[in-house]
Design a protein around this motif. Structure first.
Motif, PDB file in Angstrom:
ATOM      1  N   SER A  39       7.619  11.541 -14.669  1.00  0.00           N
ATOM      2  CA  SER A  39       6.726  10.971 -13.769  1.00  0.00           C
ATOM      3  C   SER A  39       6.939  12.070 -12.661  1.00  0.00           C
ATOM      4  O   SER A  39       5.818  12.664 -11.936  1.00  0.00           O
ATOM      5  N   ALA A  40       7.769  12.773 -12.579  1.00  0.00           N
ATOM      6  CA  ALA A  40       8.138  13.680 -11.459  1.00  0.00           C
ATOM      7  C   ALA A  40       7.388  15.067 -12.042  1.00  0.00           C
ATOM      8  O   ALA A  40       6.800  15.676 -11.171  1.00  0.00           O
ATOM      9  N   GLY A  41       7.372  15.269 -13.387  1.00  0.00           N
ATOM     10  CA  GLY A  41       6.805  16.548 -13.840  1.00  0.00           C
ATOM     11  C   GLY A  41       4.979  16.370 -13.674  1.00  0.00           C
ATOM     12  O   GLY A  41       4.457  17.484 -13.223  1.00  0.00           O
ATOM     13  N   ARG A  54       9.093   5.345  -8.271  1.00  0.00           N
ATOM     14  CA  ARG A  54       8.957   6.781  -8.867  1.00  0.00           C
ATOM     15  C   ARG A  54       7.522   7.198  -8.693  1.00  0.00           C
ATOM     16  O   ARG A  54       7.286   8.438  -8.565  1.00  0.00           O
ATOM     17  N   ARG A  55       6.672   6.227  -8.382  1.00  0.00           N
ATOM     18  CA  ARG A  55       5.175   6.743  -7.910  1.00  0.00           C
ATOM     19  C   ARG A  55       5.085   7.269  -6.745  1.00  0.00           C
ATOM     20  O   ARG A  55       4.228   8.274  -6.356  1.00  0.00           O
ATOM     21  N   ARG A  56       5.780   6.748  -5.587  1.00  0.00           N
ATOM     22  CA  ARG A  56       5.595   6.893  -4.422  1.00  0.00           C
ATOM     23  C   ARG A  56       6.622   8.288  -4.105  1.00  0.00           C
ATOM     24  O   ARG A  56       6.244   9.160  -3.275  1.00  0.00           O
ATOM     25  N   LEU A  57       7.709   8.104  -4.637  1.00  0.00           N
ATOM     26  CA  LEU A  57       8.677   9.154  -4.183  1.00  0.00           C
ATOM     27  C   LEU A  57       9.199   9.921  -5.725  1.00  0.00           C
ATOM     28  O   LEU A  57      10.431   9.593  -6.094  1.00  0.00           O
ATOM     29  N   PRO A  58       8.335  10.552  -6.244  1.00  0.00           N
ATOM     30  CA  PRO A  58       8.808  11.270  -7.751  1.00  0.00           C
ATOM     31  C   PRO A  58       9.905  11.942  -7.461  1.00  0.00           C
ATOM     32  O   PRO A  58      10.782  12.086  -8.142  1.00  0.00           O
ATOM     33  N   GLU A  86       0.763  -1.064   0.124  1.00  0.00           N
ATOM     34  CA  GLU A  86       0.063   0.105   0.073  1.00  0.00           C
ATOM     35  C   GLU A  86       0.954   1.352  -0.035  1.00  0.00           C
ATOM     36  O   GLU A  86       0.528   2.238  -0.564  1.00  0.00           O
ATOM     37  N   TRP A  87       1.908   1.189   0.798  1.00  0.00           N
ATOM     38  CA  TRP A  87       2.816   2.110   1.056  1.00  0.00           C
ATOM     39  C   TRP A  87       3.456   2.548  -0.560  1.00  0.00           C
ATOM     40  O   TRP A  87       3.675   3.705  -1.061  1.00  0.00           O
ATOM     41  N   LEU A  88       3.799   1.487  -1.371  1.00  0.00           N
ATOM     42  CA  LEU A  88       4.527   1.621  -2.501  1.00  0.00           C
ATOM     43  C   LEU A  88       3.802   2.156  -3.598  1.00  0.00           C
ATOM     44  O   LEU A  88       4.078   2.778  -4.398  1.00  0.00           O
ATOM     45  N   LYS A  89       2.311   1.684  -3.490  1.00  0.00           N
ATOM     46  CA  LYS A  89       1.444   2.256  -4.703  1.00  0.00           C
ATOM     47  C   LYS A  89       1.370   3.819  -4.503  1.00  0.00           C
ATOM     48  O   LYS A  89       1.171   4.441  -5.590  1.00  0.00           O
ATOM     49  N   GLY A  90       1.427   4.229  -3.389  1.00  0.00           N
ATOM     50  CA  GLY A  90       1.304   5.665  -3.397  1.00  0.00           C
ATOM     51  C   GLY A  90      -0.220   6.120  -3.310  1.00  0.00           C
ATOM     52  O   GLY A  90      -1.186   5.407  -3.030  1.00  0.00           O
TER      53      GLY A  90
END
Length: 564
Positions: A98-100, A67-71, A12-16
């Motif tokens: 992803s970050a943008g 990248r989804r959780r910590l962009p 669940e944490w990884l999904k963001g």
């Protein structure tokens, strides 16, 4: 059980905050595998060690999954790792995109990209300080960062903000449509209540007077039996009209039919079963009316049943008005999929008593009533001078009025196509939308336009810098390369001045650091390294000619190959 709970919590944490299905997870792993394979190719061309290749593959997979959780963090870490692991450079394109899209707020996004730029350029400068010029590292690292990270980030942010803006506009447009429908419904309800009150106060009073006077007249001993029978028909008609008026007033006030009230005389059922009653009443009034039925009778839904009754009632009323004394035929035909109600009359037997009073809305109302239940009504003159009204009503179709979802909205689209999405989609989080767009509602269009302008300016700047770099590179080729014949024409012992006059000066980015590679240089010498115009033995090596001077003379010359 604790282990399963921990795994579930980690997942669940990884999904963001956004949904991440198994299909999306498989897609991320596929992209990571492709980038890892391409990264191995880049590492091979760069002559990286096996340890660096393994680290590069692990870094690509980890960055893709996080990248989804910590962009922002993955963007900075990916840029820093690309300075030491050449294969990781490819994943910075995906990380920038992803970050943008996922970093909320312009300030946070700008900070993340600046930190990523400093990490990539600074660590790259530290790693290659001894092999090339620092200015070249800064220039080319900046170009690569703009092309591979900034441009995808700007494109992603523009696309996501545009999609968010359109979704917000669409949602608010739907909300306005719903509010407009509610306001219109309330206005209709108020108007219906006003009409109901007027009908109750005026028409109800007049019908009550008619009923009272006809009741008193019916018992008058001066009337003949024939007259008394006619007055009784009028009294029954007035009583039935009062009952129907009461039901209509109840519908207008509350939107539902009023419950039946047990009184002296009940009106005939308002459906197919009541058609025989109004036909008998017409006969009692002296009209020649014949009722016929064909086919096997089948039940109809309430709306269709009531529509059939109203079609016969309105058609008989029109025949009384416009063709007095004419014979009338009422026929009910039960077809396979619908009920056909047909009322036909011949030409008038005699001229009417005078001008006929008509509202002109009876047939229009019948057509609308039939349309609402999925049927149709046709009315027109016949060849013999009579008139014919025919209605086709389905057996099982419920009322199908124009729903709010079927009204065209301001975008020229049908809201009905979005009804299922609206029922399943979560409500719009307006606070999140405002934070994402990071500008007032009235200026969102300007914010998107500013983003487009920045993207265009970055593209133009990138094209200019790349063009200047290519021009510089092509111009420096002549200063960095000589042929084998030129190398052989120079001999050890020649003066330094004569040798430098015959050879290029070597002031080129292509020859930077070549004099420090290869065999050891003689002590106390100043060397000039140039590239050979001939191909080397392998694609990963460069052929180099080196000339070393000391005391104004050429003391050594070497031909060797170095790795690129």
């Amino acid at each position: 059980m604790d282990a399963k709970a921990g795994v579930r919590a980690g997942w669940e944490w990884l999904k963001g905050p956004e949904p991440w299905s198994g299909r999306a997870f498989a897609g991320d792993l596929t992209i990571a595998a492709v980038l890892a394979l391409l990264g191995l190719g880049v590492d091979e061309l760069s002559n990286s060690s096996g340890q660096k290749m393994v680290l590069g593959v692990l870094a690509i997979v980890a960055l893709m999954l996080l990248r989804r959780r910590l962009p922002a963090a993955t963007l900075v870490l990916g840029a820093a790792a690309s300075a030491f692991l050449p294969g990781v450079f490819l994943v910075t394109v995906v990380l920038g995109w992803s970050a943008g899209r996922r970093i909320v707020g312009v300030g946070r996004a700008l900070t993340a990209f600046v930190l990523a730029f400093l990490a990539e350029v600074g660590l790259g400068l530290y790693d290659q300080w001894s092999q090339t010029r620092p200015l070249l590292i800064v220039v080319f690292s900046t170009l690569l960062f703009l092309a591979a990270t900034v441009m995808p980030g700007l494109a992603s942010r523009y696309w996501y903000q545009r999609r968010t803006l359109l979704s917000a506009l669409q949602e608010r447009n739907d909300q306005l449509l719903r509010e407009r429908t509610m306001v219109a419904g309330q206005a209709r309800l108020r108007e219906r209540q006003r009409i109901a009150q007027d009908m109750h106060d005026s028409l109800g009073h007049q019908l009550a007077l008619i009923s009272v006077h006809t009741g008193a007249l019916e018992v008058d001993p001066a009337l003949t039996d024939r007259q008394r029978e006619a007055v009784g028909v009028l009294r029954q008609a007035s009583v039935a009209a009062m009952h129907e008026l009461r039901e209509v007033v109840g519908i207008l006030r509350d939107g539902v039919e009023a419950p039946p009230v047990v009184e002296e005389a009940q009106p005939a059922a308002r459906g197919v079963a009541g058609i025989a009653g109004i036909v008998e009443a017409a006969r009692a009034a002296g009209t020649d009316v014949r009722l016929g039925t064909a086919g096997r009778p089948r039940p109809l839904v309430a709306a269709c049943d009531h529509a059939a009754y109203r079609i016969v009632q309105e058609a008989l009323t029109n025949a009384y008005k416009h063709a007095p004394g004419a014979a009338i035929t009422v026929e009910l035909r039960y077809e396979d999929d619908s009920l056909v109600v047909e009322i036909a009359n011949g030409p008038a037997a005699a001229p009417g008593p005078g001008e006929v009073i008509s509202g002109g809305q009876g047939l229009t109302g019948l057509r609308e009533r039939a349309r609402l239940v999925g049927g149709m009504v046709h009315a027109g003159a016949t060849e013999g001078g009579g008139f014919r009204v025919a209605g086709v009503l389905p057996y099982g179709t419920e009322p199908a009025g124009v729903a709010e979802e079927d009204v065209a909205d301001d975008f020229g689209q049908r809201s009905q196509a979005r009804a299922s999405v609206r029922r399943t989609a979560p409500p719009m989080d307006w606070a999140a939308v405002d934070r994402e767009l990071a500008v007032p509602v009235r200026s969102r269009t300007g914010g998107v336009a500013m983003g487009c302008g920045i993207a265009v300016a970055a593209v133009v700047l990138l094209i200019i810098v790349l063009g200047a770099g290519m021009t510089l590179l092509l111009g420096s080729v002549n200063k960095a390369m000589i042929s084998k014949e030129e190398y052989d024409s120079v001999s050890v012992g020649d003066s330094e001045k004569s040798v430098r006059d015959r050879l290029p000066d070597g002031d080129s980015v292509l020859t930077t650091g070549l004099d420090r590679k290869g065999p050891p240089r003689p002590e106390g010498t100043d060397c000039l390294a140039l590239l050979s115009t001939e191909d080397s033995s392998t694609l990963t090596n460069d052929s180099v000619f080196r000339f070393c001077f000391r005391g104004g003379k050429l003391v050594d010359k070497q031909a060797y190959e170095v790795k690129q």
